[in-house]
Write a protein that holds these residues in place. Structure first.
Motif, short mmCIF file in Angstrom:
data_model
loop_
_atom_site.label_atom_id
_atom_site.label_comp_id
_atom_site.label_asym_id
_atom_site.label_seq_id
_atom_site.Cartn_x
_atom_site.Cartn_y
_atom_site.Cartn_z
N ALA A 74 0.80 -1.23 0.00
CA ALA A 74 0.00 0.00 0.00
C ALA A 74 0.83 1.29 0.00
O ALA A 74 0.55 2.20 -0.79
CB ALA A 74 -0.97 0.00 1.19
N PRO A 75 1.87 1.42 0.86
CA PRO A 75 2.64 2.68 0.85
C PRO A 75 3.29 2.95 -0.51
O PRO A 75 3.31 4.10 -0.97
CB PRO A 75 3.71 2.44 1.93
CG PRO A 75 3.14 1.39 2.81
CD PRO A 75 2.35 0.50 1.91
N PHE A 76 3.82 1.91 -1.14
CA PHE A 76 4.45 2.08 -2.45
C PHE A 76 3.41 2.46 -3.51
O PHE A 76 3.67 3.31 -4.37
CB PHE A 76 5.16 0.79 -2.86
CG PHE A 76 6.31 0.42 -1.97
CD1 PHE A 76 7.58 0.91 -2.22
CD2 PHE A 76 6.12 -0.42 -0.89
CE1 PHE A 76 8.65 0.58 -1.39
CE2 PHE A 76 7.17 -0.76 -0.05
CZ PHE A 76 8.44 -0.25 -0.30
N ALA A 77 2.23 1.83 -3.44
CA ALA A 77 1.18 2.13 -4.40
C ALA A 77 0.66 3.56 -4.23
O ALA A 77 0.48 4.28 -5.22
CB ALA A 77 0.03 1.13 -4.24
N CYS A 78 0.45 3.96 -2.99
CA CYS A 78 -0.07 5.32 -2.73
C CYS A 78 0.91 6.39 -3.19
O CYS A 78 0.52 7.35 -3.87
CB CYS A 78 -0.38 5.47 -1.24
SG CYS A 78 -1.76 4.48 -0.67
N ILE A 79 2.18 6.23 -2.82
CA ILE A 79 3.18 7.22 -3.24
C ILE A 79 3.35 7.19 -4.76
O ILE A 79 3.54 8.23 -5.40
CB ILE A 79 4.53 6.95 -2.54
CG1 ILE A 79 4.40 7.19 -1.04
CG2 ILE A 79 5.63 7.84 -3.11
CD1 ILE A 79 4.07 8.61 -0.66
N GLY A 80 3.26 5.98 -5.35
CA GLY A 80 3.38 5.86 -6.80
C GLY A 80 2.27 6.62 -7.52
O GLY A 80 2.52 7.27 -8.55
#
Length: 425
Positions: A74-80
């Motif tokens: 989730a953190p990688f997807a959100c920042i992406g």
């Protein structure tokens, strides 16, 4: 499917062990040319195996398994997504697919094989690789490939038959070289050795003192070949923390363990990090200089890149554009800061810390062993990109998924339900 290694057939365990070793093997090191990395191919195969098991109803995925995987990506997807709209960075989508593949493969190993099989396979890979390196050194010849252009490789190789082992400059001494054997880079062999040794201390079966000595000798031989200081630090922190936390209720044992382990750890770490501020030829040997270069680029960049990063998976390209040559960022926190910005880095680290804290009451491992593993991971992450959800991350992701299979609360609830059922009878 059962998580217990003993419940699986010998043939299945052998198959699983080979799959685990293949996760880390470098195809070019064993004379095979593939369009993509072996690790990626094996991860795809594991995800397919997981899918087949689900369709055949031989494997069950719990909501907890799904929650852990979603929390990690989730953190990688959100920042992406934010990077896509803010700095129009689209390359992060490919990195997100790789992260999802990594998580799926780790879940497949946890469900189809087990953490213990994973570490046992890697442990047995240590003497096998040492033997192969010895044979290639004795019977092989040194070659040079001028087309090699990476931050890690010297262009030198040790060749024999189909084996093509890359040689790197030493991390500790200028006159020494490092070699990773079938795992390609020396640090990859270091990760394999450390994970294998960690499993030795987590095994259900008590290992005899003689066996432990033999395995430690093999590990030190692997360290002599790889000079992987991060893996040495990871194992030492785990052993020290495991001993101290286990004997926490006894002051005398705590003092004794701290004194003994601090002496051993201090001497070995002193040797391992004596070249921390110098470069011996291998760019990764002078880690302090690399961190200075990376922090300089970040702090002197645009405010938006400081906050949101240069793009997921784009750190190496960005650094090469800035300095004109490739720079390996072998540090989880600097890698996160560079690619996801300060906001993303904080979110990822807090998420990982939350997940380990959430399942701290696991019944799979003793509490002292569980926290010792986490402390070792934190130490290792200062010198490798453990938190970037890549091949280096595979071991701790698998550990977390495997450890979270049952908590003390789950066991209490199950026992209470069983008691209620008996009362109704």
């Amino acid at each position: 499917m059962s998580y217990d290694l003993e419940d699986k057939s010998r043939l299945w365990r052998i198959f699983g062990g080979l799959i685990v070793i293949l996760l880390y093997i470098s195809p070019t090191a064993v004379g095979i040319q593939l369009p993509i990395a072996t690790h990626t191919l094996v991860c795809v195969g594991l995800v397919c195996l997981l899918g087949i098991g689900l369709l055949a109803e031989y494997i069950t995925i719990t909501l907890r398994d799904i929650a852990i995987c979603l929390c990690l990506i989730a953190p990688f997807a959100c920042i992406g997504i934010v990077q896509f709209f803010a700095i129009h960075e689209t390359a992060g989508i490919k990195s997100l697919v790789k992260i999802a593949l990594e998580l799926g493969a780790a879940l497949a190993v946890a469900k189809c094989f087990s953490w213990r099989l994973y570490t046992k396979a890697l442990r047995w890979a240590i003497p096998i690789n040492i033997a192969l390196i010895t044979v290639v050194i004795l019977l092989g010849t040194i070659s040079f490939d001028s087309t090699i252009r990476t931050a890690y490789d010297s262009g030198l190789f040790m060749d024999w038959k189909n084996f093509h082992f890359p040689i790197m400059w030493g991390s500790l001494m200028e006159e020494k070289v490092r070699i990773g054997g079938i795992f390609g880079h020396a640090n990859s062999f270091g990760v394999v050795s450390a994970m294998g040794m960690l499993g030795l201390y987590m095994s259900k079966k008590k290992t005899s003192g003689v066996s432990q000595v033999v395995w430690w000798i093999l590990f030190l031989i692997s360290f002599f070949l790889t000079e992987s200081r991060a893996s040495l630090l990871n194992l030492l922190v785990f052993v020290v923390a495991n001993n101290v936390l286990q004997s926490w209720n006894s002051i005398k044992r705590v003092v004794k363990n701290i004194a003994i382990m601090a002496g051993v750890a201090g001497s070995l770490i002193g040797v391992a990090f004596m070249r921390f501020n110098e470069n011996t030829g291998d760019i990764t040997s002078g880690r302090a200089g690399i961190m200075d270069m990376v922090s300089h680029v970040i702090t002197n960049g645009l405010p938006i890149t400081q906050a949101l990063g240069v793009g997921l998976g784009q750190g190496a390209i960005y650094l090469e554009q800035q300095y004109g040559f490739m720079i390996p960022v072998d540090n989880s926190y600097f890698s996160l800061w560079l690619e996801l910005g300060i906001i993303g880095a904080i979110i990822v680290v807090l998420t990982i810390g939350f997940l380990f804290g959430r399942y701290r009451t696991t019944t799979t491992f003793p509490k002292h062993t569980y926290w010792a593993f986490f402390l070792g991971l934190l130490a290792h992450s200062f010198f490798e990109a453990d938190f970037m959800m890549n091949r280096i991350s595979f071991g701790w992701i698998l550990f977390l998924i495997y450890a979270a299979q049952e908590t003390m609360a789950d066991r209490y609830y199950r026992n209470r339900e069983s008691s209620k059922s008996l009362q109704h009878i």
